[in-house]
Design a protein around this motif. Structure first.
Motif, mmCIF file in Angstrom:
data_model
loop_
_atom_site.group_PDB
_atom_site.id
_atom_site.type_symbol
_atom_site.label_atom_id
_atom_site.label_comp_id
_atom_site.label_asym_id
_atom_site.label_seq_id
_atom_site.Cartn_x
_atom_site.Cartn_y
_atom_site.Cartn_z
ATOM 1 N N THR A 296 0.845 -1.189 0.000
ATOM 2 C CA THR A 296 0.000 0.000 0.000
ATOM 3 C C THR A 296 0.880 1.239 0.000
ATOM 4 O OG1 THR A 296 -1.593 -1.240 1.311
ATOM 5 C CG2 THR A 296 -1.927 1.142 1.133
ATOM 6 N N THR A 297 0.528 2.179 -0.851
ATOM 7 C CA THR A 297 1.414 3.332 -1.064
ATOM 8 C C THR A 297 0.728 4.651 -0.736
ATOM 9 O OG1 THR A 297 0.687 3.534 -3.354
ATOM 10 C CG2 THR A 297 2.646 2.181 -2.934
ATOM 11 N N ASN A 298 1.532 5.596 -0.361
ATOM 12 C CA ASN A 298 1.147 7.001 -0.419
ATOM 13 C C ASN A 298 1.671 7.545 -1.743
ATOM 14 O OD1 ASN A 298 -0.022 7.023 2.121
ATOM 15 N ND2 ASN A 298 1.862 7.678 3.151
ATOM 16 N N ASN A 299 0.801 8.191 -2.479
ATOM 17 C CA ASN A 299 1.187 8.655 -3.821
ATOM 18 C C ASN A 299 1.352 10.169 -3.831
ATOM 19 O OD1 ASN A 299 0.775 5.977 -4.435
ATOM 20 N ND2 ASN A 299 -1.238 6.319 -5.353
ATOM 21 N N TYR A 300 2.447 10.615 -4.393
ATOM 22 C CA TYR A 300 2.758 12.046 -4.419
ATOM 23 C C TYR A 300 2.946 12.503 -5.863
ATOM 24 C CZ TYR A 300 3.725 11.162 0.494
ATOM 25 O OH TYR A 300 3.607 10.794 1.812
ATOM 26 N N ARG A 301 2.329 13.620 -6.174
ATOM 27 C CA ARG A 301 2.475 14.231 -7.498
ATOM 28 C C ARG A 301 2.852 15.683 -7.274
ATOM 29 N NH1 ARG A 301 2.329 9.626 -7.883
ATOM 30 N NH2 ARG A 301 0.912 8.265 -9.044
ATOM 31 N N ASP A 302 4.059 16.051 -7.638
ATOM 32 C CA ASP A 302 4.548 17.420 -7.438
ATOM 33 C C ASP A 302 4.674 18.120 -8.780
ATOM 34 O OD1 ASP A 302 4.815 16.573 -4.858
ATOM 35 O OD2 ASP A 302 7.017 16.493 -4.878
ATOM 36 N N LEU A 303 4.196 19.345 -8.844
ATOM 37 C CA LEU A 303 4.337 20.129 -10.067
ATOM 38 C C LEU A 303 4.657 21.571 -9.684
ATOM 39 C CD1 LEU A 303 4.114 20.193 -13.161
ATOM 40 C CD2 LEU A 303 1.698 20.791 -12.893
ATOM 41 N N GLY A 304 5.697 22.107 -10.281
ATOM 42 C CA GLY A 304 6.122 23.451 -9.899
ATOM 43 C C GLY A 304 6.453 24.315 -11.094
ATOM 44 N N ILE A 305 6.419 25.606 -10.865
ATOM 45 C CA ILE A 305 6.851 26.582 -11.859
ATOM 46 C C ILE A 305 7.854 27.499 -11.183
ATOM 47 C CG2 ILE A 305 4.878 28.110 -11.343
ATOM 48 C CD1 ILE A 305 4.971 28.963 -14.303
ATOM 49 N N ASP A 306 8.855 27.918 -11.937
ATOM 50 C CA ASP A 306 9.887 28.754 -11.329
ATOM 51 C C ASP A 306 10.420 29.741 -12.354
ATOM 52 O OD1 ASP A 306 11.118 26.265 -12.501
ATOM 53 O OD2 ASP A 306 12.923 27.446 -12.134
ATOM 54 N N ALA A 307 10.989 30.811 -11.857
ATOM 55 C CA ALA A 307 11.559 31.827 -12.738
ATOM 56 C C ALA A 307 12.663 32.566 -11.986
ATOM 57 C CB ALA A 307 10.482 32.815 -13.196
ATOM 58 N N ALA A 308 13.612 33.084 -12.745
ATOM 59 C CA ALA A 308 14.718 33.810 -12.122
ATOM 60 C C ALA A 308 15.245 34.865 -13.088
ATOM 61 C CB ALA A 308 15.840 32.848 -11.745
ATOM 62 N N TYR A 309 15.776 35.922 -12.517
ATOM 63 C CA TYR A 309 16.395 36.985 -13.313
ATOM 64 C C TYR A 309 17.686 37.414 -12.617
ATOM 65 C CZ TYR A 309 17.372 41.559 -15.320
ATOM 66 O OH TYR A 309 18.010 42.617 -15.919
ATOM 67 N N GLN A 310 18.715 37.663 -13.409
ATOM 68 C CA GLN A 310 19.977 38.198 -12.878
ATOM 69 C C GLN A 310 20.408 39.387 -13.711
ATOM 70 O OE1 GLN A 310 22.839 35.023 -13.176
ATOM 71 N NE2 GLN A 310 22.180 34.055 -11.277
ATOM 72 N N PHE A 311 20.737 40.467 -13.048
ATOM 73 C CA PHE A 311 21.461 41.551 -13.712
ATOM 74 C C PHE A 311 22.899 41.473 -13.228
ATOM 75 C CE2 PHE A 311 23.451 45.683 -13.719
ATOM 76 C CZ PHE A 311 23.252 46.077 -15.035
#
Lengths: 459, 126
Positions: A296-311
């Protein structure tokens, strides 16, 4: 490096909540293994580059585009001047004060209730070029708080450049022990702010599974950077056996049923003067928390969005912004269905992180970040919460001084040090402005506010 | 009339000889351009290589000739170029066009003024 979530682990352990151990051992406890600091001077010696070429502020781990390409190229670039020994060492020492003494149940053996000084981490790295196309980033760490060694990070890469169509591209394979370790950007768990955190800090609440597996899994990832702009990665992970975990002093996240699957897509644009990236990340795994009760399992579904900026400009004034949002869907067949230690079969967790930094002359740095984790109401699962939610939020402020790391610095590239002060303020901790601590008493979130002075050095 | 024509020819000749082949750049601005565009891979310090060869003393130097740098492409080692302002200008504008088969992973600097500035800076490295 097992610092970030130690406080949270103490809360869980001392509540003796089986449910927490069974589920949040996955969601949070192994966040212990999330490394918080990396600076690898052996790469500087190998490439002839100064630390500031690869790292914002002249110290790891926040990568510039040059550093990202070095990583994706398999850590193999050189200055063409013979063979270099791929060894480095690092030490992090700190002093930590929290607003209110830690409850007795959260105190760490050998340390006091407050105002603790510690040699938190001492690491040895095997980091550098092995052949023209193979390079490593392998770290083993002694924790001066937990008083034990552990195999922290493993990333062995095989990479090569090639032309696809008429586009310059890089392809590679990574053998590693942490789903976000392989990422070249500065937004996912392994590499985002804060880059150093105290073991005496209360932590940042429950984390998605993708951030909670470091050291307890082994994975093989294939990746490609096409035309310098389009990044894609696909990896498959399996859990280590109990014997393997014991050998490297890693925590047990349970046993995957099948494999855990990691996927990453990103667009990156380097304009030299500045750059940005935006991406998606996903991870899915079915975890059998009890190795003696498989099926028997615990089921995990992860979905992410990310962004970055460098000057980056001429490197005198550098500004960065890194942001990420991740949602986790949990189906707790085991925790809810088999052991009745959760109120709900299905829960969710939402995590938002944002950090902005300014560095002057690659020497003086100031960084501000916010963390905000929210989740479903589940009084059994989050027993320390007064409202049944895991919500934890606050902010982190850091000022630091990195005197060396430039091309003409004293002792370059051997002498590297960063001195800093970091303050963590909590608006909410495990639900709201107060929660039940490990002694069973009500404790305010702000009682966990933490000041840390740190010394971080590497050779 | 004939005398005036001679004077005019003389002025034109002097102007032709005294006019540089490229507009003079600003070495101070060029130092910033170097930091933004070149400094990750090339050092401006004497005797120091990075992923690319050191650029101290590059002006007037034969291409592919830094003796302790082993990372040159065959194309760079074989090309018969001595780095002058116009050669550097052409190369950093379109590296792959000037030197097919070269290793430098750089798309080129479109801004002619910025190229002049960085060339002016490179000219100070001696």
């Amino acid at each position: 490096m097992r610092a970030k979530s130690t406080g949270w682990r103490r809360v869980a352990d001392n509540l003796h909540l089986r449910v927490v151990r069974k589920l949040l051992c996955v969601a949070a406890l192994f966040g212990l293994s999330v490394s918080v600091a990396h600076a690898v001077p052996s790469y500087a010696r190998q490439t002839g580059s100064d630390c500031v070429s690869c790292h914002v502020g002249g110290y790891g781990p926040q990568l510039t585009p040059y550093g990202m390409n070095f990583k994706l190229g398999g850590y193999t670039d050189t200055d063409g001047k013979g063979i270099k020994i791929p060894l480095s060492a690092m030490l992090v020492a700190n002093w930590t004060r929290t607003a209110k003494n830690a409850p007795e149940g959260d105190q760490i053996e050998g340390f006091g209730a407050n105002n603790n000084a510690a040699m938190q981490e001492a690491s040895i790295f095997l980091a550098g070029r092995m052949t023209d196309n193979i390079g490593t980033f392998i770290q083993t760490t002694y924790s001066g708080v937990e008083k034990k060694w552990g195999l922290d990070q493993v990333d062995i890469r095989i990479a090569r450049s090639l032309t696809l169509g008429d586009k310059e591209s890089t392809i590679g394979v990574s053998l590693n022990n942490n789903p976000t370790l392989t990422d070249p950007f500065n937004t996912l768990a392994q590499w985002r702010f804060p880059y150093v955190a105290s073991d005496f800090n209360a932590g940042f609440g429950p984390t998605p599974l993708i951030e909670s597996l470091a050291g307890s899994v082994a994975g093989a990832n294939a990746y490609a950077l096409f035309d310098k702009n389009f990044y894609a990665e696909l990896g498959f992970y399996g859990t280590l056996s109990p014997t393997g975990l014991n050998m490297i002093n890693a925590g047990d996240a349970g046993k995957f049923k099948g494999v855990g699957t990691y996927g990453r897509l990103a667009y990156v644009k380097d304009m030299k003067r500045d750059n940005f990236n935006i991406g998606l990340v996903g991870f899915m795994a079915n975890v059998q928390p009890d190795r003696n009760d498989l099926g028997t399992t615990n089921n995990y579904r992860d979905l992410g969005i990310d962004a970055a900026y460098q000057f980056l400009g001429n490197r005198e004034h550098i500004f960065t912004v890194n942001a990420s949002y991740m949602k986790e869907w949990q189906t707790l067949n085991y925790t809810y269905g088999s052991v009745a230690e959760a109120d709900n079969l299905k829960n969710s967790l939402n995590q938002f992180r944002l950090a902005g930094s300014y560095h002057y002359n690659q020497t003086w740095g100031a960084t501000a970040g916010i963390f905000d984790t929210r989740g479903s109401t589940d009084s059994l699962l989050y027993a320390s919460s007064l409202n049944g939610r895991p919500n934890t939020s606050g902010y982190i402020l850091q000022g630091d001084w990195t005197p060396w790391g430039k091309e003409d610095s004293w002792g370059a590239p051997f002498a590297n040090v960063r001195l800093g002060v970091q303050y963590t303020g909590y608006n909410r901790f495990m639900g709201g402005s107060s929660y039940t601590d490990s002694d069973g008493n009500e404790r305010r979130a702000s009682d966990n506010n933490t000041v840390m002075l740190f010394l971080w050095t590497a050779i | 009339m004939k005398k005036h024509s001679l004077w005019a020819l003389a002025v034109i000749a002097i102007a032709s000889f005294s006019q540089p082949s490229m507009a003079a750049g600003d070495s101070k601005k060029g130092k910033d351009v170097f930091a933004e565009e070149c400094g990750d891979c090339h050092s401006a310090m004497p005797g120091k290589n990075k992923k690319g060869p050191g650029l101290f003393g590059v002006m007037g130097r034969k291409a592919g000739s830094v003796s302790d740098f082993s990372g040159y492409s065959d194309a760079m080692k074989q090309v018969e170029i001595t780095w002058s302002a116009d050669k550097v200008d052409a190369y950093i504008a379109q590296p792959r066009k000037v030197l097919p088969g070269g290793k430098m992973k750089y798309d080129g600097l479109d801004d002619a003024a910025a190229r002049n500035d960085v060339i002016a800076y490179l000219s100070t490295l001696k």
